[in-house]
Scaffold this motif. Structure first.
Motif, mmCIF file in Angstrom:
data_model
loop_
_atom_site.group_PDB
_atom_site.id
_atom_site.type_symbol
_atom_site.label_atom_id
_atom_site.label_comp_id
_atom_site.label_asym_id
_atom_site.label_seq_id
_atom_site.Cartn_x
_atom_site.Cartn_y
_atom_site.Cartn_z
ATOM 1 N N GLN A 15 -88.264 8.225 -65.165
ATOM 2 C CA GLN A 15 -89.111 7.518 -64.211
ATOM 3 C C GLN A 15 -88.658 7.810 -62.773
ATOM 4 O O GLN A 15 -89.485 8.017 -61.882
ATOM 5 C CB GLN A 15 -89.072 6.009 -64.476
ATOM 6 C CG GLN A 15 -89.736 5.603 -65.772
ATOM 7 C CD GLN A 15 -91.230 5.840 -65.769
ATOM 8 O OE1 GLN A 15 -91.896 5.762 -64.749
ATOM 9 N NE2 GLN A 15 -91.776 6.136 -66.931
ATOM 10 N N GLY A 16 -87.340 7.827 -62.551
ATOM 11 C CA GLY A 16 -86.811 8.134 -61.230
ATOM 12 C C GLY A 16 -87.138 9.558 -60.800
ATOM 13 O O GLY A 16 -87.465 9.812 -59.640
ATOM 14 N N LEU A 25 -81.483 9.002 -58.835
ATOM 15 C CA LEU A 25 -82.678 8.673 -59.623
ATOM 16 C C LEU A 25 -82.994 7.183 -59.657
ATOM 17 O O LEU A 25 -83.997 6.783 -60.236
ATOM 18 C CB LEU A 25 -82.521 9.199 -61.055
ATOM 19 C CG LEU A 25 -82.337 10.717 -61.162
ATOM 20 C CD1 LEU A 25 -82.061 11.109 -62.610
ATOM 21 C CD2 LEU A 25 -83.556 11.454 -60.621
ATOM 22 N N GLY A 26 -82.144 6.377 -59.039
ATOM 23 C CA GLY A 26 -82.420 4.939 -58.980
ATOM 24 C C GLY A 26 -82.158 4.176 -60.262
ATOM 25 O O GLY A 26 -82.683 3.081 -60.458
ATOM 26 N N GLU A 38 -81.246 15.951 -65.752
ATOM 27 C CA GLU A 38 -80.297 16.377 -66.768
ATOM 28 C C GLU A 38 -78.899 15.836 -66.516
ATOM 29 O O GLU A 38 -78.442 15.793 -65.384
ATOM 30 C CB GLU A 38 -80.229 17.904 -66.808
ATOM 31 C CG GLU A 38 -81.577 18.553 -67.078
ATOM 32 C CD GLU A 38 -81.487 20.067 -67.132
ATOM 33 O OE1 GLU A 38 -80.773 20.595 -68.006
ATOM 34 O OE2 GLU A 38 -82.129 20.714 -66.284
ATOM 35 N N SER A 39 -78.252 15.473 -67.596
ATOM 36 C CA SER A 39 -76.852 15.089 -67.532
ATOM 37 C C SER A 39 -76.050 16.082 -68.368
ATOM 38 O O SER A 39 -75.568 17.077 -67.849
ATOM 39 C CB SER A 39 -76.650 13.648 -67.999
ATOM 40 O OG SER A 39 -75.314 13.238 -67.784
ATOM 41 N N ASN A 86 -72.459 8.739 -63.621
ATOM 42 C CA ASN A 86 -73.257 7.511 -63.540
ATOM 43 C C ASN A 86 -73.662 7.231 -62.101
ATOM 44 O O ASN A 86 -74.779 6.789 -61.838
ATOM 45 C CB ASN A 86 -72.483 6.327 -64.118
ATOM 46 C CG ASN A 86 -72.346 6.412 -65.628
ATOM 47 O OD1 ASN A 86 -73.027 7.191 -66.285
ATOM 48 N ND2 ASN A 86 -71.454 5.629 -66.174
ATOM 49 N N GLN A 87 -72.751 7.494 -61.176
ATOM 50 C CA GLN A 87 -73.056 7.282 -59.760
ATOM 51 C C GLN A 87 -74.227 8.150 -59.324
ATOM 52 O O GLN A 87 -75.107 7.704 -58.593
ATOM 53 C CB GLN A 87 -71.817 7.568 -58.904
ATOM 54 C CG GLN A 87 -72.037 7.273 -57.441
ATOM 55 C CD GLN A 87 -70.765 7.462 -56.619
ATOM 56 O OE1 GLN A 87 -69.685 7.665 -57.152
ATOM 57 N NE2 GLN A 87 -70.913 7.392 -55.314
ATOM 58 N N ALA A 88 -74.252 9.406 -59.779
ATOM 59 C CA ALA A 88 -75.360 10.297 -59.428
ATOM 60 C C ALA A 88 -76.674 9.789 -60.013
ATOM 61 O O ALA A 88 -77.718 9.856 -59.351
ATOM 62 C CB ALA A 88 -75.079 11.717 -59.918
ATOM 63 N N LYS A 89 -76.639 9.277 -61.232
ATOM 64 C CA LYS A 89 -77.853 8.726 -61.845
ATOM 65 C C LYS A 89 -78.385 7.566 -60.998
ATOM 66 O O LYS A 89 -79.587 7.434 -60.801
ATOM 67 C CB LYS A 89 -77.565 8.252 -63.272
ATOM 68 C CG LYS A 89 -77.323 9.372 -64.268
ATOM 69 C CD LYS A 89 -76.857 8.804 -65.604
ATOM 70 C CE LYS A 89 -76.546 9.868 -66.612
ATOM 71 N NZ LYS A 89 -75.395 10.725 -66.290
#
Length: 166
Positions: A92-93, A69-70, A32-33, A62-65
């Motif tokens: 997918q991540g 999650l790659g 979740e964002s 964005n950094q956390a994504k």
């Protein structure tokens, strides 16, 4: 459902998600964002949800994504964080980093600021990914009534829960 911190309609839908996925022996994961963990929170309102919810990732930045999650920085730079490509990569991540069978990912512009002409406030994208099922990304973009940040997040949470139904 009395005693919940969440609206009844969200808790009722979460109950269906837990019941149906438990019946199938299926585990779910959230990425979740803009919902900030509301989908996972809704699921944990339900007694017995530990049989269904593997984990939830809140990747607001964005950094956390990228780190959690790659999601590639190139993908975010090319398509943006509010894109089918990004949420598909998030889903997918989440599957790759969990023991879940199905993932749902959400990213959007909850407002009141941050919207653009192409992605106005209320734009939210969703993706669902199933373990072992590659191929075309399963995603959608919706434009919710952006009258308030809370309303966008409420509608996005309901839509994400729907995607977790079999």
């Amino acid at each position: 459902m009395t005693g919940s911190v969440l609206p009844d309609e969200i808790v009722e839908l979460a109950q269906k998600v837990v019941d149906e996925n438990a019946r199938l022996g299926r585990k779910v994961v959230t990425a979740e964002s803009c919902t900030g963990g509301l989908v996972a929170a809704a699921l944990t309102e339900i007694p017995g949800s530990s049989a269904v919810l593997d984990r939830g990732f809140v990747t607001y930045s964005n950094q956390a994504k990228q780190e959690t999650l790659g999601v590639s920085s190139e993908l975010i730079e090319t398509f943006g964080a509010v894109s089918i490509a990004c949420v598909w990569a998030m889903a997918q991540g989440a599957l790759a980093k969990s023991g879940a069978d199905v993932a749902v990912a959400i990213s959007g512009v909850a407002g009141p600021d941050g919207g653009t002409e192409l992605k106005p406030v209320g734009t939210v994208v969703f993706a669902r990914a199933l373990r072992g099922k590659d191929g075309e990304p399963e995603g959608e973009m919706k434009l919710f009534d952006g009258q308030s940040r809370g309303e966008v997040r409420r509608q996005a949470t309901l839509c994400a829960l729907e995607l977790l139904l079999p």
